[in-house]
Each structure stands twice: as C-alpha cells, then as structure tokens.
Motif scaffolding. Structure first.
Motif, PDB file in Angstrom:
ATOM      1  N   LYS A  46      34.319  34.090  46.498  1.00 30.62           N
ATOM      2  CA  LYS A  46      35.619  33.524  46.854  1.00 30.62           C
ATOM      3  C   LYS A  46      36.608  33.511  45.688  1.00 30.62           C
ATOM      4  O   LYS A  46      37.777  33.841  45.850  1.00 30.62           O
ATOM      5  CB  LYS A  46      35.447  32.097  47.395  1.00 30.62           C
ATOM      6  N   ASP A  47      36.148  33.146  44.525  1.00 32.04           N
ATOM      7  CA  ASP A  47      37.063  32.972  43.394  1.00 32.04           C
ATOM      8  C   ASP A  47      37.456  34.276  42.695  1.00 32.04           C
ATOM      9  O   ASP A  47      38.400  34.286  41.914  1.00 32.04           O
ATOM     10  CB  ASP A  47      36.448  32.013  42.358  1.00 32.04           C
ATOM     11  N   THR A  48      36.735  35.360  42.980  1.00 30.39           N
ATOM     12  CA  THR A  48      37.016  36.604  42.246  1.00 30.39           C
ATOM     13  C   THR A  48      37.401  37.793  43.116  1.00 30.39           C
ATOM     14  O   THR A  48      38.082  38.695  42.633  1.00 30.39           O
ATOM     15  CB  THR A  48      35.810  37.007  41.393  1.00 30.39           C
ATOM     16  N   PHE A  49      36.982  37.831  44.381  1.00 27.40           N
ATOM     17  CA  PHE A  49      37.243  39.038  45.193  1.00 27.40           C
ATOM     18  C   PHE A  49      38.704  39.117  45.636  1.00 27.40           C
ATOM     19  O   PHE A  49      39.263  38.154  46.135  1.00 27.40           O
ATOM     20  CB  PHE A  49      36.348  39.079  46.436  1.00 27.40           C
ATOM     21  N   ARG A  50      39.298  40.286  45.443  1.00 23.71           N
ATOM     22  CA  ARG A  50      40.643  40.576  45.948  1.00 23.71           C
ATOM     23  C   ARG A  50      40.621  41.938  46.625  1.00 23.71           C
ATOM     24  O   ARG A  50      40.029  42.877  46.081  1.00 23.71           O
ATOM     25  CB  ARG A  50      41.685  40.599  44.803  1.00 23.71           C
ATOM     26  N   PRO A  51      41.275  42.080  47.776  1.00 27.99           N
ATOM     27  CA  PRO A  51      41.255  43.366  48.494  1.00 27.99           C
ATOM     28  C   PRO A  51      42.089  44.436  47.765  1.00 27.99           C
ATOM     29  O   PRO A  51      42.985  44.126  47.017  1.00 27.99           O
ATOM     30  CB  PRO A  51      41.872  43.032  49.850  1.00 27.99           C
ATOM     31  N   ALA A 108      35.589  42.289  56.002  1.00 24.87           N
ATOM     32  CA  ALA A 108      34.523  43.282  55.813  1.00 24.87           C
ATOM     33  C   ALA A 108      33.689  42.955  54.572  1.00 24.87           C
ATOM     34  O   ALA A 108      32.452  42.996  54.606  1.00 24.87           O
ATOM     35  CB  ALA A 108      35.132  44.679  55.694  1.00 24.87           C
ATOM     36  N   HIS A 109      34.371  42.627  53.488  1.00 26.96           N
ATOM     37  CA  HIS A 109      33.679  42.252  52.246  1.00 26.96           C
ATOM     38  C   HIS A 109      32.770  41.042  52.483  1.00 26.96           C
ATOM     39  O   HIS A 109      31.595  41.047  52.088  1.00 26.96           O
ATOM     40  CB  HIS A 109      34.718  41.941  51.158  1.00 26.96           C
TER      41      HIS A 109
END
Length: 195
Positions: free
Chosen positions: A190-195, A31-32
């Motif tokens: 990619k390097d920073t997003f976490r659910p 979704a993100h």
C-alpha cells in the motif's frame, strides 16, 4: 477462458484510448493487488488474478457509464471468448448478486438490465469473484487506498454506499487476511506501489 497477461494489457491500453480516465490506473492497481494477494493463497493463481483485476472494468472502454459498464464489459469479453473475465465484469459490482444495492445510475436498457440480473442469478461466486470485489474496494487511480477511505470516496462521489456493501467489503478484507496470514496493506504494498 482468459486472455494472456500480454493480451489483457493490450486490451486495457486500447480501451483507455477510447475513453481516457483514472479508471485505467484503478484497473492496474486492482490487478497488482489481486496478484499480490493470490501469491499468498495456495488455491489461487496469481496470473489469473492479475488478468481478472486488470479487466474487471473493461466495459468503461465504451464511455462514461455507470451500470452500463457492467453489461458492456460482460458483452465485450463474451464476444472475445473470455467468459471468465466476462463473469468478473458482472460480479465485481454486486456482492449480493442482485442489482438492488448498485451504487450509481441505472443507465442500461431494459434488455441489458435483464441480462445482468439473469446472469447474476446463475453465478456461483468463488474466491476470484470475492478477490476482485475486495481489490476494487481498495484501488484508487493513484495507488492502493485504505478500504474505508476508498468506500468513503465512492460515497461522496455517488451520494450513497449501502451499509451492507460496506460491511461485506470489511468481511472480505478479514477473509483474505486470514487466508494469507498477513495484513492486507502489507501484502499489496500500500505505501509503495504506484501504477
């Protein structure tokens, strides 16, 4: 028709309570990614993209299934009147609109398989279908993955990954990068997003 963002998030939480697992966060990552890509494309609605990404695997609510998660998700979303989400539940697994290259077990009934095949034949794929296919191919349970790393992970878990599907996913990456005018992994954080 699609649900509101708030309703979609509630549907996912309810589904996770029925069948907990990493698929819930995989859906949040998809979704993100869908939202971030759509924000950079003039002809895509980022809220719609987010909702479709969030609910593409909603059929997993009904247990640990392979192909059956497609028919379960489609039927569930149709029963709620969310036909656009139902369509994505159907198309996200089939780049060529056939079940022949499906990765996983065929655990549907004959009727469910026929329903999937018949509906796939009538779909005219658009950029939302392609977007969720791409986002599915880069979304892990812990965050955004390199597309080849993710496909390799699926190949290890299921024992196969067709070259045609692999190549199609790489084409989708290239297509959306061109559409955005930006590197995919930068766009989706990619390097920073976490659910």
């Amino acid at each position: 028709m699609i649900p509101t963002r708030e309703t979609a998030e509630k549907l996912l939480i309810e589904a996770e309570q029925c069948n907990p697992g990493p698929w819930g966060n995989h859906s949040r990552v998809a979704a993100h990614c869908a939202e971030k890509i759509a924000e950079r494309c003039d002809d895509l609605d980022s809220d719609k993209a987010y909702i479709l990404g969030l609910l593409h695997d909603i059929g997993r609510k009904f247990g640990i299934k392979h192909l059956k998660h497609v028919s379960d998700g489609y039927s569930y979303m149709m029963s709620l009147g969310y036909d656009e989400v139902a369509r994505i539940c159907l198309t996200h697994s089939f780049h060529d609109q056939t079940t022949e290259g499906y990765i996983g077990n065929f655990d549907t009934t004959e009727e469910e398989l026929k329903m999937i095949q018949d509906n796939l034949k009538t779909v005219v794929m658009d950029d939302y279908d392609r977007l969720i296919q791409l986002c599915d191919a880069i979304s892990g349970g812990e965050g955004v993955m390199d597309i080849e790393e993710r496909m390799g992970d699926v190949k290890r878990r299921y024992g196969s990954y067709s070259q045609e599907k692999w190549d199609n996913n790489l084409r989708l990456k290239e297509y959306f990068e061109k559409k955005m005018g930006e590197d995919l992994y930068i766009a989706v954080e990619k390097d920073t997003f976490r659910p």
